[in-house]
Structure formats: C-alpha cells, structure tokens
Design a protein around this motif. Sequence first.
Motif: not given
Length: 407
Positions: A254-255, A376-383, A235-248
């Motif tokens: 990381v989460s 935010a929800v994925v981060a909360a699940i991880a937390a 998923g990260v590879e596909g996003v980086l190829g299309a739009a680059g990294a963003g905070s979400p």
Amino acid sequence: MPAASTGRRIRIRMSARAIDEPHRVASQLELLFDLTFVVAIAAVTAQFAHDSAEGHGLAGLVPFLQVFFAIWWAWMNFTWFASAYDTDDVVYRLLTMVQMGGVLVLAAGVPAAADHSDYRAVTFGYLIMRIGLVAQWLRAGADDAASRRTALRYAAGITFVQAGWVLRLVVSETGALPPSAQVPFFAALYVLELAVPRWAERTRPTNWHPHHIAERYGLFTIILLGESVLATSRGVEGVLGAAGAGSPLVVIAVSGLVLLFALWWLYFLAPAGDGLSDRRHRSYLWGYGHYGIFAALAALGAGLEVAVEQTGHDIDASPLAICYAVAIPVGVFLMLVWMVNASLLAKPVMRPAVILGCVTVILLLPLAAPQLGVAAVVAAIAASCVLLVILTIAPWTRRLQDGCPKP
C-alpha cells in the motif's frame, strides 16, 4: 501531414516540422516504440532487484546505470528526431522497427551484462538501434537542404561514437582493456554521446516541438512508474506463493502505491511544454537531467520489489540497505524534478526549503530500519512524499481562493 497521406506512401520527402504546429501529440508509432522499452526496462530493473536482494546492490549499480543509459539515450535520440522530422511514411516506419528490434536484443543481453560483464548482446542491440537512427539522419540530410549540415553532423557523430562502443567491446573481449579502465572508458563515451547533439546543432537547431517533447517525456515517466508497480507486483506474487500475506507485506504494498502516486503528482504539477517553448536554450539541461529522473524511478521499482520480497523470504540484504534502496531513488527523483523544473519556470512550483527538508528526512529515515523495520520506514517515506504534495499545492489553493493566478 494529414493522416490519409501517411503510412501508405513508401517515401515522403523529409522536411522540418513547424515548432508551433497545433495539436501536436504523440503518434501511434511512438507509443508502439515505447512499448519495446517496457521490456528493456523490466529486464534491467529485475536484474538490479536481484543484485540488491543478494546484498550486491552497490556492485550491481554500475551495470544498471550503464545499461539504463543505453536504453534512455536510444529512446531520447529517437524522440527528439521524431519531434522534428516524423514523416510516418513506409521507410520511416521500417527504420523505426529496426530500432525497436535493437531494443529487444539489448533487453535480452541484460542478464549476461549484469552477471558476467558480458556486453556483447547489449552492444549489438545498441548498434542496431543506432544504425536505424543514422539512416534517418541521412534521409533528413538528403531531403532538407536548410538543415543538411546539422543532419550530417548527427549522422557522423553517432557513427563515430558507436565505433567507440564497438571498440570498447573488442578490447574488453581480447583482454586489452584492463578492468580498472572499463568504467573510465564508458564515461568517456558517455560524454561523447552527450556532446553530439550540442556539436551538431551549432550549425542550425532542429525544429523540435516543445509541447510534443514534454508529452513524450511525461509518457516515459508514466511507463517507469508502471514498471515500479510491476516490480512491486512481482515481489507480492513471490511472497504470496511462499508464505502468504502478512501485515508487513500489506503495509509495503500500500505504501509503495501511495509513494508512486505522490511522485506522479509532483512530476506533473508543472507542465513543461510552455517552459520549453519560452526557454528552448534550456532544453539540454532539462532533457539530460531526465536521465537521473528516469534511472531513479527504475531503481525505485527494484527497491520496492526487494522490500516486498524480504517480508516472505530470507535475503542477504540488510534492512538498512533495503530501506536505502527505496529512499535514495526517491531523494534523487525529488531533487532532480525540482532542478529541471527550476531551469524552465520563472517561479518553480516546489519551494527549495520544502523540497530540501523532505529529501533530508527521507534520507535519514532508513537509519531507523533496525528498530522500526522495513515496512514502517517505507510507510514513512511515502508519508513524507504525501506531505510534500500537500505543502506544494497548498499555496496554489490559497491563491485561487484569493482570486490570484497560479504561480
């Protein structure tokens, strides 16, 4: 059997291995065997992620669970047989290779099964795996007189149920089986598959090694966690190829890593070897319960992949559906790990009130997705899972500080 006497001899007489054999660990052949399942799991996870991203997660769930059952059941049958009868001679290795080939054929048929309900390749691959296993049981029946009836029951039961799978494919292809009967037919065969070991071992239980079995299940758990890491990376590879990294993207990536690490920590908090040794009669509940654990980890990989993908692409799945694609597998995993461990341990490591409270919170968090966002929800699940780890290990720490043994 000493290493020098195996692998070079064409055939070694099969006999049941000792259940208290010292230093019993997974063999190199078992580790190679597991690698073929990496391919199959990756295929079924990627397909489920694709279905979920298109908003068809519920429709794709049944094919996912069906194909994953074939993967899990073939792996589990080989694992328990090997624990009792691994001779590592040439014949054993070649029959294992046959089963590995079946796994690869099954993996190749995953897209057709999910997209068009075409189970021909999946059934054929499963048939190849079962032929190899039946041949192993026939060998055991011929060589081990004490367990001959058990081995022959296994061979007959597996053959009978496999004929059912072939019949299901034939009647489906000819149109004799209506679509409404597909799932009930599968469920009936599923029950028969699960019944074969109980029926076969009523005559004489096999000599599986408890610590070897616990290690093998642990290794498969690590494989599934690794598949989740791989799915997230896709998923990260596909996003980086299309739009680059963003905070979400960064937050979800990381989460996801933190979440998988917490689940790994919780699974291995209570080694199962001693529990299986003391309560061998609970092995069916423990072993069968891992289908849900393993399927949940595979589904979590698909959910994390979709969660990452939505940060750089417009997908059909809603934020609520995406978050539940992460939350539900996590909740199922936690509940089943607690339940299977409770079946073996006199005092379960995870306290019921803590685990139920954590799972409840995790299943409620996706409701906030429209307001907070997926990241935010994925981060909360991880937390939440990190907090569960802390609350679980804290009593152990206090006991050790007070000079008391672990629970």
